[in-house]
Design a protein around this motif. Structure first.
Motif, short mmCIF file in Angstrom:
data_model
loop_
_atom_site.label_atom_id
_atom_site.label_comp_id
_atom_site.label_asym_id
_atom_site.label_seq_id
_atom_site.Cartn_x
_atom_site.Cartn_y
_atom_site.Cartn_z
N VAL A 94 0.92 -1.26 -0.03
CA VAL A 94 -0.11 0.08 0.05
C VAL A 94 0.72 1.32 0.02
O VAL A 94 0.70 2.23 -0.58
CB VAL A 94 -0.94 -0.03 1.13
N VAL A 183 -11.20 -3.03 3.04
CA VAL A 183 -10.60 -4.23 2.72
C VAL A 183 -9.02 -4.13 2.92
O VAL A 183 -8.66 -5.10 3.55
CB VAL A 183 -10.63 -4.25 0.95
N LEU A 184 -8.46 -3.29 2.86
CA LEU A 184 -6.84 -3.03 3.39
C LEU A 184 -6.71 -3.29 4.80
O LEU A 184 -5.98 -4.10 5.39
CB LEU A 184 -6.40 -1.82 2.97
N GLN A 187 -6.94 -6.98 5.71
CA GLN A 187 -5.95 -7.86 5.53
C GLN A 187 -4.84 -7.44 6.29
O GLN A 187 -3.77 -8.24 6.43
CB GLN A 187 -5.60 -7.43 3.90
N PHE A 188 -4.52 -6.34 6.76
CA PHE A 188 -3.40 -5.96 7.59
C PHE A 188 -2.97 -6.88 8.43
O PHE A 188 -1.83 -7.22 8.64
CB PHE A 188 -3.33 -4.52 7.96
N ARG A 191 -1.69 -10.24 7.17
CA ARG A 191 -0.52 -10.16 6.55
C ARG A 191 0.65 -9.86 7.49
O ARG A 191 1.86 -10.11 7.36
CB ARG A 191 -0.76 -9.19 5.55
N GLY A 206 -6.73 -13.84 -0.24
CA GLY A 206 -7.13 -12.39 -0.42
C GLY A 206 -6.53 -11.58 -1.21
O GLY A 206 -6.66 -10.10 -1.24
N GLU A 207 -5.65 -12.10 -2.02
CA GLU A 207 -4.62 -11.19 -2.77
C GLU A 207 -5.46 -10.31 -3.83
O GLU A 207 -5.16 -8.85 -4.07
CB GLU A 207 -3.65 -11.98 -3.46
N ARG A 209 -8.42 -9.05 -3.85
CA ARG A 209 -9.35 -8.13 -3.34
C ARG A 209 -8.60 -6.79 -2.87
O ARG A 209 -8.97 -5.73 -3.02
CB ARG A 209 -10.09 -8.24 -2.36
N TYR A 210 -7.39 -7.37 -2.18
CA TYR A 210 -6.23 -6.48 -1.86
C TYR A 210 -5.87 -5.57 -2.80
O TYR A 210 -5.77 -4.23 -2.72
CB TYR A 210 -5.35 -7.40 -1.10
N ARG A 211 -5.21 -6.30 -4.07
CA ARG A 211 -4.70 -5.57 -4.94
C ARG A 211 -5.73 -4.42 -5.82
O ARG A 211 -5.25 -3.69 -6.19
CB ARG A 211 -4.31 -6.36 -6.03
#
Length: 459
Positions: A94, A183-184, A187-188, A191, A206-207, A209-211
């Motif tokens: 990010v 979403v970010l 995920q944090f 990750r 979840g890659e 959706r993350y990207r």
């Protein structure tokens, strides 16, 4: 979370072996406990083992520090021996090589470049924007309406930071930004844990959706950059970044500018929104304090919009923000990784140890705060840190040392001005029965928002 920490600060001397801590599992160490609920895990560690606690994530040695003197050692005295911890890899996708995660000479150059935008004179010039956008939001509010005040604060602070620092009105994009940010944040945490096992750059669940979420934010930010390069604009931070040159006359690439804008755009609005959200929650639980604030605002401002010059006379509002930051720090904990062996108290720890410093623990330690679980804004009267009644690093909502949050003064002024502007017009009460649940990931936010009923003030 408020249990008494058992050990006291130790004097320096011969190493006393490895610090105490919970026994981990074969191969994975304490990963299961951290993955399940890392805040509860470190809280229990502090209660059971004291000021210096060792544990392990896979092969990475970890050390939890719970005393202000040890925290100062890491953030100030020996800061040159520490870089951001491994879990910050979770946000590199990010923030790229922005100010939050960059290191060394590059970080120092970028920090020097951006610092003038946050000097007191420049920060004061942002006050008008803050009040203007708050009043625009209030124009959409209605008496008796039920709203999620956390969502409102997120949108409001996002609009303010975009306009104040980058000269961009992102009101229309607010919904998309909010969805992408959700979403970010979701995920944090996962990750951050896998960063201790999986090499940086490998995909995790979840890659996609993350990207995609990152892509939505990049569309907005690259749009700001293209527009400014084509059309010019005011002397704000974005212009400073675009015009900056190194010793050889080279300017930043769009990617470098994107990293810094992304960092300040996201980190610069979410933490303030969280601080304000918890302030509204605490005031709703303490209507007598809220009434006192409203009376002070009436007395000082007489119905006029707040200004930067009025803030010194609105001391109770400043105390409320500080006390909210104590009880609910937007960033609950921060991490560092040791470059070389180092000593903390009687313990000698190896290079590669990842150090954990938790505002969420130390801010509620009864050794440093009387009645630490209570909301007592008056505890901040007469600057207790400056006068030595509270240790300097018993309270560090913005971090400390050379890497203290660059926008700390911006955030404090913004939170206080928005609190005053909104309190002038509305009383906020909690929706009965709605559960307000703290969720601790990269930040310390209300999991399902904070639902409030608006009551417009009369007269």
């Amino acid at each position: 979370m408020s249990g008494v920490l058992t050990s006291r600060i130790e004097t320096r001397g011969e190493p006393a072996g490895f610090p105490p801590g919970p026994k981990g599992h074969f191969l994975v160490g304490n990963l299961p406990e951290v993955a399940r609920d890392w805040a509860s895990f470190v809280s229990e560690c502090a209660r059971e083992y004291g000021d210096v606690v060792s544990f392990r994530l896979f092969r990475t040695p970890m050390c939890l520090l719970n005393h202000p003197d040890h925290i100062e050692d890491v953030l100030v005295t020996n800061h040159h021996n520490f870089i951001k911890s491994k879990d910050y890899r979770a946000v590199r996708g990010v923030f790229g090589n922005g100010l939050l995660v960059s290191e060394g000479d590059f970080w120092r150059r970028q920090r020097r470049l951006m610092q003038p935008a946050f000097h007191n004179g420049r920060v004061a010039s942002y006050a008008e924007i803050m009040v203007l956008y708050a009043e625009r939001m209030l124009a959409r509010w209605q008496d008796g309406q039920v709203r999620d005040v956390h969502q409102d604060m997120m949108q409001l602070t996002m609009e303010i930071v975009a306009m104040a620092l980058f000269g961009a009105d992102v009101t229309r994009e607010a919904k998309h930004v909010g969805s992408a940010l959700q979403v970010l944040l979701d995920q944090f945490s996962a990750r951050a844990t896998t960063a201790f096992l999986i090499p940086s750059g490998l995909p995790v669940p979840g890659e996609w959706r993350y990207r995609r979420a990152i892509g939505h934010l990049e569309e907005i930010i690259y749009g700001m950059i293209r527009d400014r390069r084509a059309n010019g604009g005011t002397r704000d931070l974005l212009t400073t970044l675009l015009e900056a040159e190194d010793e050889d006359g080279n300017r930043m690439t769009d990617r470098q500018v994107r990293d810094e804008v992304m960092t300040l755009f996201l980190a610069g609005h979410e933490t303030t929104a969280i601080a304000l959200s918890w302030s509204w929650y605490l005031l709703a639980l303490h209507p007598e304090i809220e009434s006192k604030l409203a009376e002070e605002i009436r007395s000082v401002l007489g119905g006029r919009p707040p200004t930067m010059n009025a803030l010194p006379r609105l001391q109770d509002e400043d105390w409320v923000v500080k006390e909210s930051l104590r009880l609910y720090p937007p960033v609950w904990g921060i991490g560092r990784e040791a470059l070389n062996d180092f000593q903390i108290g009687p313990y000698r720890l190896p290079a590669g140890t990842n150090v954990v410093l938790c505002q969420g623990l130390v801010h509620r330690d009864p050794r440093f705060f009387d009645e630490p679980e209570r909301f007592i804004p008056e505890r901040w009267a007469d600057d207790p840190i400056r006068h030595g009644r509270i240790p300097r690093f018993a309270y560090f909502p913005f971090g400390g040392g050379p890497r203290i949050c660059i926008g700390a003064s911006f955030a404090m002024m913004e939170a206080t001005l928005l609190l005053v502007t909104i309190l002038q017009k509305y009383h906020l009460s909690l929706v009965p029965g709605f559960p307000v649940i703290p969720r601790i990931t990269l930040t310390h936010r209300p999991q399902n928002g904070i639902r409030v009923i608006l009551s417009r003030r009369r007269g």
